[in-house]
Write an enzyme that holds these catalytic residues in place. Structure first.
Site, PDB file in Angstrom:
ATOM      1  N   HIS A   1     -19.096   4.152  -5.634  1.00  0.00           N
ATOM      2  CA  HIS A   1     -19.622   3.985  -4.279  1.00  0.00           C
ATOM      3  C   HIS A   1     -19.694   2.526  -3.856  1.00  0.00           C
ATOM      4  O   HIS A   1     -19.985   2.245  -2.687  1.00  0.00           O
ATOM      5  CB  HIS A   1     -21.021   4.598  -4.189  1.00  0.00           C
ATOM      6  CG  HIS A   1     -22.069   3.781  -4.899  1.00  0.00           C
ATOM      7  ND1 HIS A   1     -22.107   3.651  -6.277  1.00  0.00           N
ATOM      8  CD2 HIS A   1     -23.090   3.027  -4.429  1.00  0.00           C
ATOM      9  CE1 HIS A   1     -23.110   2.879  -6.614  1.00  0.00           C
ATOM     10  NE2 HIS A   1     -23.730   2.476  -5.525  1.00  0.00           N
TER      11      HIS A   1
ATOM     12  N   CYS B   1       0.876  -1.170   0.000  1.00  0.00           N
ATOM     13  CA  CYS B   1       0.000   0.000   0.000  1.00  0.00           C
ATOM     14  C   CYS B   1       0.914   1.220   0.000  1.00  0.00           C
ATOM     15  O   CYS B   1       2.013   1.182  -0.533  1.00  0.00           O
ATOM     16  CB  CYS B   1      -0.949  -0.013   1.186  1.00  0.00           C
ATOM     17  SG  CYS B   1      -0.111  -0.051   2.795  1.00  0.00           S
TER      18      CYS B   1
END
Length: 662
Positions: A567, A431
């Site tokens: 979303h 990450c």
């Protein structure tokens, strides 16, 4: 908005990082010229530095477009370039003359003369390009236009967006510019108070590029002041033929105490207020920026480091600058510059006959160093301003490693060996600050050897997953480790095509841990504020009512789909369980604006991997519920789901288990 401004500030660090080197080239060249030596070498140095400084707006456009894009893709940077070129060309004086039907280019408002390197326009272009990338990079056009789908559509939309903005600026920019020029002419008659007001607004207007309007009044011959021109020519201001000592240079002198002493002291305060684990990185930025400010008077590397992430501090800086100009004007201490108010120009101005008590500017500078240091430190701590090194986050930082590719490779090699090498490592990912590794057995890992490399930490998640915290340069280490792993795998691979599989075949029931997707309150799915979810029409699951916007993967698997409005995300585990992460209720109406995704379809993710950033304030303003819903949509594959809800949880905290039917 706060998170957006912080991302914007961090994105600016990429172009800002090159400015100290450019300013030093120009400063050294000016120093040599000031000593009476002017040759091809000084021209070479000057032009090399100005090649960067004269294109600051372009650098900001490209840097912001790249940094603010959802996945830092190079096509976003290209869009930033395209977005910048549109207003630069459309609002060029010759273009404006044609657009407005003016007979003579001299009739074009002087406001458009600054469009060639207007930082404000560069920032708007970069933000526009990033917004277009985040919105259109995954859009699929009809078959006839399919060539322009996805990332190819982004530069086109960026150009159209900036064309509209250019049209607006064509009509409003001259009015704003003219108002500032008139304001400058008005305050020029206020003596030392006017000098202070000029210094304040000079700094305050830099983010908009409109400081050029004020500079034209005081530094050049727009209103008959021509402070720079008169100083360089050694011409004193006259009153009925009598020289006015300390008049010429009054709109320049006050910048020397700020740029040579004040801002470097402020940089020291920023460094001291940084978190302990981030001081090394903060120091490298502050030292370079402070030296550029002191030596050459180029303040952008320092000012833009906190201009957006801690804007109240920038207002304080503007106030201090105004105060400095007022003080030097009051006492008639003067010096001047040809480039900027750094040591180079200060030293050269000592020989200028109209400089008045310039050594007193050093005394004033020492006082302002104290004012800046204590003022900055108080403001940062009192109002918890997010200056460099104080950013919200995990607090992880890059260790003292990795200044070259060889060192990245060395670090990767040491970590890879300590993990057990190819015989134990099964997957490598990262990450923003961590290596996220999957292994056959974490029990055989030598954590001591990993920690001995100097990394900030090691975190064993379970029997097959481990995280190594490297810091902001983790990508380079991950790339080198992937090379090592790929080479080892190639040596041990069997010459069979069937040895490579795209899916894991699972035999028998498999139980997997389920993790909280965010910090907040864990609730059962039956209490979600949407009947479709609450009545389990889509499947069983849970939800978190988040307190922070960072959203993490609830389980390991593959991203199988991302909704165009960003979303909702679909994840499929290796055991065949399909998981829907739905961020907010009825947030499809927002068309993706509050969501920043860090994943793409087909990507492997580990549970606990950061996959999205949600602007919770934007959800609240729009009247949307922020429930982060996790649903196991193919119930035929789920044998058992165990979740203990109704409690506060932390992101990545194990909250239960799910078992497939096998």
């Amino acid at each position: 908005m706060k998170a957006y401004m912080q991302r914007m500030g961090r994105s600016l660090m990429l172009p800002v990082a090159v400015l100290p080197a450019a300013s030093l080239l120009v400063g050294i060249a000016n120093w040599i010229v000031g000593m009476g030596v002017s040759n091809a070498g000084t021209t070479f140095l000057t032009n090399a530095g100005l090649a960067i400084l004269n294109h600051l707006a372009l650098l900001f456009a490209v840097g912001l477009a790249l940094g603010m894009s959802k996945d830092k893709d190079g096509s976003a940077a290209l869009a930033g370039l395209v977005a910048y070129l549109v207003p630069q060309t459309v609002l060029d004086p010759t273009s404006v003359q044609s657009l407005l039907g003016l007979k003579d280019i001299a009739d074009v408002n002087t406001a458009f003369n600054s469009m060639g390197n207007n930082v404000f326009v560069g920032i708007i272009a970069g933000l526009t390009a990033a917004a277009m990338y985040n919105r259109f990079s995954n859009v699929k056009l009809p078959m006839a236009l399919s060539f322009f789908s996805g990332k190819r559509l982004v530069p086109i939309m960026s150009a159209l967006g900036m064309l509209v903005i250019s049209g607006i600026l064509l009509f409003i920019w001259p009015s704003v510019y003219d108002v500032l020029v008139s304001f400058g002419k008005m305050i020029s008659g206020l003596g030392f108070v006017g000098a202070g007001l000029y210094g304040f607004f000079n700094r305050l207007l830099i983010p908009t590029g409109l400081h050029h309007a004020l500079n034209s009044v005081f530094w050049f011959d727009v209103a008959g002041i021509n402070d720079i021109g008169n100083f360089l020519a050694g011409q004193q201001a006259l009153d009925n033929g009598t020289a006015i000592i300390g008049q010429t240079g009054m709109y320049q002198a006050g910048f020397f105490p700020v740029m040579m002493f004040g801002l470097p002291a402020g940089a020291f305060a920023i460094y001291q207020c940084a978190r302990p684990e981030k001081k090394k990185v903060t120091a490298s930025l502050m030292v370079a920026a402070a030296f550029a400010s002191f030596f050459t008077g180029v303040t952008e590397p320092l000012e833009f480091s906190f201009m957006f992430v801690a804007w109240p501090l920038y207002v304080i800086h503007a106030i201090f600058t105004g105060l400095s100009l007022a003080v030097s004007a009051f006492f008639h201490w003067t010096a001047g510059f040809a480039f900027s108010a750094g040591f180079v120009d200060y030293f050269l101005s000592l020989k200028n006959p109209v400089a008045n008590q310039p050594l007193m500017l050093v005394v004033q500078g020492l006082v302002f160093a104290a004012i800046y240091y204590f003022g900055f430190r108080f403001a940062i701590q009192k109002f918890n301003l997010m200056t460099p090194g104080r950013e919200e986050g995990t607090g992880e930082e890059t260790p003292d490693i990795a200044t070259s590719d060889d060192k990245f490779a060395a670090l990767a090699s040491q970590i890879y060996a300590a993990l057990g090498g190819a015989s134990n490592v099964t997957a490598i990912d990262n990450c923003t600050t961590r290596l996220r590794l999957q292994v056959k057995d974490t029990g055989v890992i030598d954590q001591g050897k990993i920690k001995a490399t100097g990394v900030p930490g090691v975190k064993v998640i379970d029997g097959t997953n481990i995280q190594v915290i490297v810091g902001t340069e983790v990508q380079f280490v991950a790339d080198e480790m992937t090379k090592l792993h790929g080479g080892a795998a190639a040596k041990s691979a069997q010459p069979s095509v069937t040895a490579v599989k795209t899916e894991t075949v699972v035999e028998g029931p498999v139980t997997q841990d389920v993790f909280a997707v965010a910090n907040g309150q864990l609730i059962p799915i039956t209490e979600v504020s949407d009947d479709v979810f609450a009545e389990k029409m889509m499947g069983d699951g849970y939800a978190v009512l988040p307190t922070t916007g960072e959203i993490f993967s609830p389980i390991s698997g593959t991203i199988v789909n991302i909704f165009p409005t960003k979303h909702a995300v679909g994840i499929k585990t290796d055991s065949g369980i399909e998981v829907l992460l739905h961020m907010g209720i009825n947030t499809v109406d927002l068309k993706g604006e509050p969501f920043t995704l860090y994943i793409e379809e087909g990507q492997r993710v580990g549970r606990g991997q950061l996959i999205a950033l949600v602007d919770l304030e934007a959800l609240q303003v729009s009247g949307k519920q922020s429930d982060m819903v996790v649903v196991f949509t193919n119930g035929d594959k789920v044998q058992q789901l165990e979740i203990q809800a109704k409690r506060n949880v932390k992101a990545n905290e194990p909250i239960g288990k799910v078992t497939n039917k096998g």
